[in-house]
Design a protein around this motif. Structure first.
Motif, PDB file in Angstrom:
ATOM      1  N   THR A  43     -13.914   2.507  -3.500  1.00 18.73           N
ATOM      2  CA  THR A  43     -15.352   2.601  -3.808  1.00 18.73           C
ATOM      3  C   THR A  43     -16.010   1.236  -3.868  1.00 18.73           C
ATOM      4  OG1 THR A  43     -16.957   3.577  -5.345  1.00 18.73           O
ATOM      5  CG2 THR A  43     -14.995   2.611  -6.321  1.00 18.73           C
ATOM      6  N   TRP A  44     -15.221   0.180  -3.837  1.00 20.75           N
ATOM      7  CA  TRP A  44     -15.730  -1.193  -3.774  1.00 20.75           C
ATOM      8  C   TRP A  44     -14.598  -2.075  -3.282  1.00 20.75           C
ATOM      9  CZ3 TRP A  44     -13.890  -5.711  -5.831  1.00 20.75           C
ATOM     10  CH2 TRP A  44     -14.709  -6.834  -5.702  1.00 20.75           C
ATOM     11  N   ALA A  45     -14.944  -3.118  -2.537  1.00 20.57           N
ATOM     12  CA  ALA A  45     -13.938  -4.091  -2.109  1.00 20.57           C
ATOM     13  C   ALA A  45     -14.618  -5.401  -1.760  1.00 20.57           C
ATOM     14  CB  ALA A  45     -13.142  -3.572  -0.909  1.00 20.57           C
ATOM     15  N   ALA A  46     -13.844  -6.474  -1.794  1.00 18.61           N
ATOM     16  CA  ALA A  46     -14.271  -7.795  -1.347  1.00 18.61           C
ATOM     17  C   ALA A  46     -13.047  -8.492  -0.779  1.00 18.61           C
ATOM     18  CB  ALA A  46     -14.864  -8.601  -2.495  1.00 18.61           C
ATOM     19  N   SER A  47     -13.112  -8.888   0.474  1.00 16.86           N
ATOM     20  CA  SER A  47     -11.939  -9.423   1.161  1.00 16.86           C
ATOM     21  C   SER A  47     -11.461 -10.720   0.520  1.00 16.86           C
ATOM     22  CB  SER A  47     -12.265  -9.668   2.632  1.00 16.86           C
ATOM     23  OG  SER A  47     -12.548  -8.439   3.276  1.00 16.86           O
ATOM     24  N   ALA A  48     -10.143 -10.829   0.381  1.00 15.57           N
ATOM     25  CA  ALA A  48      -9.538 -11.967  -0.302  1.00 15.57           C
ATOM     26  C   ALA A  48      -9.725 -13.256   0.483  1.00 15.57           C
ATOM     27  CB  ALA A  48      -8.049 -11.703  -0.520  1.00 15.57           C
ATOM     28  N   GLN A  49     -10.047 -14.330  -0.254  1.00  7.45           N
ATOM     29  CA  GLN A  49     -10.142 -15.683   0.276  1.00  7.45           C
ATOM     30  C   GLN A  49      -9.502 -16.637  -0.725  1.00  7.45           C
ATOM     31  OE1 GLN A  49     -14.648 -15.263   0.499  1.00  7.45           O
ATOM     32  NE2 GLN A  49     -14.286 -16.606   2.244  1.00  7.45           N
ATOM     33  N   LEU A  61     -15.888  -9.763 -14.353  1.00  6.43           N
ATOM     34  CA  LEU A  61     -16.330  -9.653 -12.963  1.00  6.43           C
ATOM     35  C   LEU A  61     -17.198  -8.406 -12.799  1.00  6.43           C
ATOM     36  CD1 LEU A  61     -12.799 -10.441 -11.537  1.00  6.43           C
ATOM     37  CD2 LEU A  61     -14.703 -12.057 -11.827  1.00  6.43           C
ATOM     38  N   ILE A  62     -18.403  -8.595 -12.300  1.00  6.95           N
ATOM     39  CA  ILE A  62     -19.376  -7.513 -12.180  1.00  6.95           C
ATOM     40  C   ILE A  62     -19.431  -7.046 -10.730  1.00  6.95           C
ATOM     41  CG2 ILE A  62     -21.739  -6.794 -12.616  1.00  6.95           C
ATOM     42  CD1 ILE A  62     -20.184  -7.743 -15.122  1.00  6.95           C
ATOM     43  N   VAL A  63     -19.201  -5.755 -10.515  1.00  2.40           N
ATOM     44  CA  VAL A  63     -19.254  -5.171  -9.168  1.00  2.40           C
ATOM     45  C   VAL A  63     -19.995  -3.842  -9.241  1.00  2.40           C
ATOM     46  CG1 VAL A  63     -17.061  -6.263  -8.574  1.00  2.40           C
ATOM     47  CG2 VAL A  63     -17.060  -3.883  -9.324  1.00  2.40           C
ATOM     48  N   ARG A  64     -20.594  -3.440  -8.131  1.00  2.00           N
ATOM     49  CA  ARG A  64     -21.266  -2.135  -8.078  1.00  2.00           C
ATOM     50  C   ARG A  64     -20.428  -1.182  -7.237  1.00  2.00           C
ATOM     51  NH1 ARG A  64     -26.293  -0.209  -9.186  1.00  2.00           N
ATOM     52  NH2 ARG A  64     -27.294  -2.250  -9.254  1.00  2.00           N
ATOM     53  N   VAL A  65     -19.976  -0.088  -7.846  1.00  2.00           N
ATOM     54  CA  VAL A  65     -19.199   0.897  -7.100  1.00  2.00           C
ATOM     55  C   VAL A  65     -20.136   1.704  -6.201  1.00  2.00           C
ATOM     56  CG1 VAL A  65     -17.483   1.023  -8.948  1.00  2.00           C
ATOM     57  CG2 VAL A  65     -19.327   2.709  -8.865  1.00  2.00           C
ATOM     58  N   SER A  66     -19.589   2.318  -5.179  1.00  2.00           N
ATOM     59  CA  SER A  66     -20.391   3.162  -4.293  1.00  2.00           C
ATOM     60  C   SER A  66     -20.225   4.621  -4.706  1.00  2.00           C
ATOM     61  CB  SER A  66     -19.993   2.930  -2.829  1.00  2.00           C
ATOM     62  OG  SER A  66     -18.586   3.043  -2.647  1.00  2.00           O
ATOM     63  N   VAL A 134     -16.477   7.558 -13.601  1.00  2.00           N
ATOM     64  CA  VAL A 134     -17.372   6.435 -13.304  1.00  2.00           C
ATOM     65  C   VAL A 134     -18.511   6.977 -12.444  1.00  2.00           C
ATOM     66  CG1 VAL A 134     -17.595   4.189 -12.190  1.00  2.00           C
ATOM     67  CG2 VAL A 134     -15.472   4.794 -13.383  1.00  2.00           C
ATOM     68  N   PRO A 135     -19.780   6.797 -12.846  1.00  2.00           N
ATOM     69  CA  PRO A 135     -20.886   7.336 -12.053  1.00  2.00           C
ATOM     70  C   PRO A 135     -21.044   6.593 -10.729  1.00  2.00           C
ATOM     71  CG  PRO A 135     -21.575   6.815 -14.313  1.00  2.00           C
ATOM     72  CD  PRO A 135     -20.240   6.199 -14.107  1.00  2.00           C
ATOM     73  N   ALA A 136     -21.523   7.291  -9.715  1.00  2.00           N
ATOM     74  CA  ALA A 136     -21.841   6.652  -8.439  1.00  2.00           C
ATOM     75  C   ALA A 136     -22.886   5.565  -8.657  1.00  2.00           C
ATOM     76  CB  ALA A 136     -22.360   7.688  -7.447  1.00  2.00           C
ATOM     77  N   GLY A 137     -22.708   4.425  -8.019  1.00  2.00           N
ATOM     78  CA  GLY A 137     -23.663   3.332  -8.112  1.00  2.00           C
ATOM     79  C   GLY A 137     -23.604   2.539  -9.403  1.00  2.00           C
ATOM     80  N   ALA A 138     -22.617   2.806 -10.253  1.00  2.00           N
ATOM     81  CA  ALA A 138     -22.534   2.113 -11.541  1.00  2.00           C
ATOM     82  C   ALA A 138     -22.143   0.655 -11.351  1.00  2.00           C
ATOM     83  CB  ALA A 138     -21.519   2.806 -12.444  1.00  2.00           C
ATOM     84  N   ARG A 139     -22.612  -0.185 -12.292  1.00  2.00           N
ATOM     85  CA  ARG A 139     -22.160  -1.576 -12.329  1.00  2.00           C
ATOM     86  C   ARG A 139     -20.945  -1.647 -13.249  1.00  2.00           C
ATOM     87  NH1 ARG A 139     -24.499  -6.022 -10.397  1.00  2.00           N
ATOM     88  NH2 ARG A 139     -26.497  -5.865  -9.340  1.00  2.00           N
ATOM     89  N   LEU A 140     -19.827  -1.931 -12.644  1.00  2.00           N
ATOM     90  CA  LEU A 140     -18.550  -1.973 -13.337  1.00  2.00           C
ATOM     91  C   LEU A 140     -18.235  -3.417 -13.731  1.00  2.00           C
ATOM     92  CD1 LEU A 140     -15.955  -0.203 -13.995  1.00  2.00           C
ATOM     93  CD2 LEU A 140     -15.049  -1.088 -11.826  1.00  2.00           C
ATOM     94  N   ALA A 141     -17.698  -3.612 -14.912  1.00  2.00           N
ATOM     95  CA  ALA A 141     -17.243  -4.925 -15.358  1.00  2.00           C
ATOM     96  C   ALA A 141     -15.727  -4.875 -15.529  1.00  2.00           C
ATOM     97  CB  ALA A 141     -17.909  -5.310 -16.672  1.00  2.00           C
TER      98      ALA A 141
END
Length: 403
Positions: A43-49, A61-66, A134-141
Motif C-alpha cells: 500500500t506504500w513503498a519507496a525504493s531503497a537508496q 517516518l510519515i507516509v501516506r498509505v494508498s 488502517v483507513p485508505a489514504g491515512a498518514r501512517l507514522a
C-alpha cells in the motif's frame, strides 16, 4: 509553502544538482532471496537508496498509505548497509499533526514475535501483521530506533514529506516531545502492506525516475502522480506503490540514480506483495545522458522488463516518453530517438496496455515541449497539474490492463 516544505524542496534541488558529480560507489542489489515477500497487498513503498550514514537515533517516518486494510506490515531494509543493522524498537500509528500521533493509535511492531530485529547487510525483513484496520489514504507514522547504527544507511533521499529524527525519543509515545529536527528523507523503511478490504484487490507499482519520484510537485502535499493515481483507484481498493528514483535509468547503473530498472526490478517490483500491474515510466534519462542509449537499446530494455514481469504473472503498462525541449541535454538527435521510442511503444505490441503520457503533456503548438501550464519550470518535470495529467493518462490503462 511552509518552512519545512521549502527545506524539503531545497534538499531535492541539492539532490538533483549533485547528480553526476560523484558519490560513494553504488551498492550491490541484494542477492536473490534476500528480500522475502510479505503477505497482503503493498500500500506504500519507496525504493531503497544509500541515504547518509547510520546513527544511534530514533526516526518517526510519515507516509501516506494508498489502500486501506488490516494486518499492517512494514518492510525494513538494510540493502546498502555494510554491517548488520539492529532495530530494537518499532511502532506504527496514525499521524495527528507533525510528530504527534492520534492518541492510542501507536502500537508495537514485532518480527517473528520479537520486539527487536537485526537485519544482515543487503537484506530486508517484514514485520509481523499488526491487528486492526488502517483507513485508505491515512498518514501512517512508523517509529524506529537504531542503537549503534554505523556505516552506510538505507532509505529514500527525496521523500518530499517531513519526517522526524530524535535522540532519546520514545518510539512508543504518541506525543511530539523529543522528535526534532525534521528530515526530508525516509530511513530504513521501504514498504508497507495491508490485507485489503476487497478480497480480490491487488496493487500497481509505478517504476520510474525523478518524475515518478515527485520532483516538480509541491512538497508535503502528496501531489506526485502515483499519489493521484492512488486516489483514482481507491474505490477498487487497489494499492499503489511508488518505485521512482530520481536520476534512474532503464539500462545503466548510476551512483546517484541507483541501479538501472532492469537490475532493481526484482527488489522494487516483483518482491512486493499483491502486485498485479507494473507501469514502466522511465527512459528519458537513458536518452539524454552523455553515454546516451539508442532507441533500439531502450526498447530492448523495455522488452526485458516486460518479459520478466510476465514470467512473474504481472500485467505491464508501457508509457510514452514526455517531451523535454528546453532542458539542457535536449538535442534534435535525442528528440528523434524519443519519437522513435514513442512510436514503437504505441504500435509495437510489447506491452499489455499503453498510457500516452507524451500526448497528455505535450504542447499542441510545439510538440517537442511540455505545455507551459504543466511545466514545473525546467522543461522536463511536470508541476502539480502535470502530475494529475499523468495520473489521468495512466489510470485507465491500469484498470484495463489484462494479459
Amino acid at each position: 509553502m511552509s518552512g519545512r516544505g521549502r527545506a524539503c524542496r531545497a534538499a531535492a534541488v541539492l539532490l538533483l544538482t549533485l547528480a553526476g558529480q560523484g558519490t560513494p560507489a553504488l551498492a550491490a542489489i541484494p542477492p536473490a532471496g534476500a528480500t522475502v515477500r510479505g503477505s497482503g497487498v503493498v500500500t506504500w513503498a519507496a525504493s531503497a537508496q544509500r541515504t547518509g550514514v547510520g546513527a544511534d537515533r530514533a526516526y518517526r517516518l510519515i507516509v501516506r498509505v494508498s489502500a486501506g486494510g488490516s494486518d499492517l506490515r512494514v518492510r525494513l531494509s538494510n540493502a546498502y548497509g555494510d554491517r548488520p543493522l539492529t532495530v530494537d524498537s518499532a511502532h506504527a500509528g496514525l499521524q495527528a499533526r507533525g510528530a504527534a500521533l492520534k492518541q492510542g493509535s501507536n502500537r508495537a511492531l514485532t518480527f517473528d514475535g520479537d520486539r527487536a530485529v537485526t537485519i544482515p547487510p543487503g537484506h530486508a525483513v517484514w514485520s509481523d501483521p499488526l491487528p486492526g484496520r488502517v483507513p485508505a489514504g491515512a498518514r501512517l507514522a512508523v517509529s524506529l530506533r537504531t542503537p549503534g547504527a554505523r556505516g552506510p544507511a538505507t532509505g529514500h533521499e527525496m521523500a518530499l514529506t517531513t519526517s522526524y529524527l530524535g535522540r532519546g525519543a520514545d518510539t512508543a509515545a504518541d506525543g511530539a516531545s523529543g522528535w526534532a529536527p525534521a528530515t526530508c528523507s525516509w530511513w530504513y523503511l521501504d514498504a508497507v502492506s495491508v490485507r485489503p478490504e476487497h478480497p480480490r484487490a491487488g496493487a500497481v507499482v509505478a517504476l520510474g525516475d525523478s518524475i515518478t519520484d515527485g520532483w516538480g510537485s509541491t512538497p508535503g502535499l502528496d501531489h506526485r502522480w502515483p499519489d493521484d493515481l492512488a486516489r483514482r483507484l481507491r474505490a477498487a481498493g487497489t494499492g499503489v506503490a511508488n518505485a521512482g528514483i530520481s536520476g534512474n535509468r532503464v539500462l545503466t547503473d548510476d551512483d546517484d540514480g541507483g541501479p538501472g530498472a532492469t537490475r532493481r526490478l526484482e527488489r522494487d517490483v516483483l518482491s512486493q506483495p499483491g502486485v498485479r500491474t507494473v507501469i514502466v515510466y522511465e527512459g528519458v534519462n537513458d536518452l539524454k545522458a552523455r553515454d546516451k542509449a539508442s532507441a533500439a537499446e531502450l526498447l530492448a530494455g523495455y522488452r526485458e522488463i516486460t518479459h520478466r514481469a510476465h514470467e512473474a504473472g504481472l500485467c505491464v503498462v508501457g508509457t510514452t516518453v514526455a517531451p523535454f525541449k528546453g532542458w539542457l541535454q535536449w538535442s534534435p538527435d535525442t528528440e528523434a530517438a524519443r519519437r522513435e521510442v514513442n512510436h514503437q511503444v504505441r504500435t509495437g505490441g510489447d506491452f499489455d496496455a499503453v498510457a500516452d503520457i507524451d500526448r497528455a503533456l505535450r504542447d499542441p503548438r510545439d510538440p517537442e515541449r511540455l505545455r507551459p501550464h504543466l511545466d514545473a519550470g525546467d522543461h522536463l518535470h511536470p508541476d502539480d497539474e502535470g502530475m494529475r495529467a499523468i495520473a489521468g493518462a495512466t489510470a485507465p490503462a491500469s484498470r484495463d490492463c489484462r494479459r
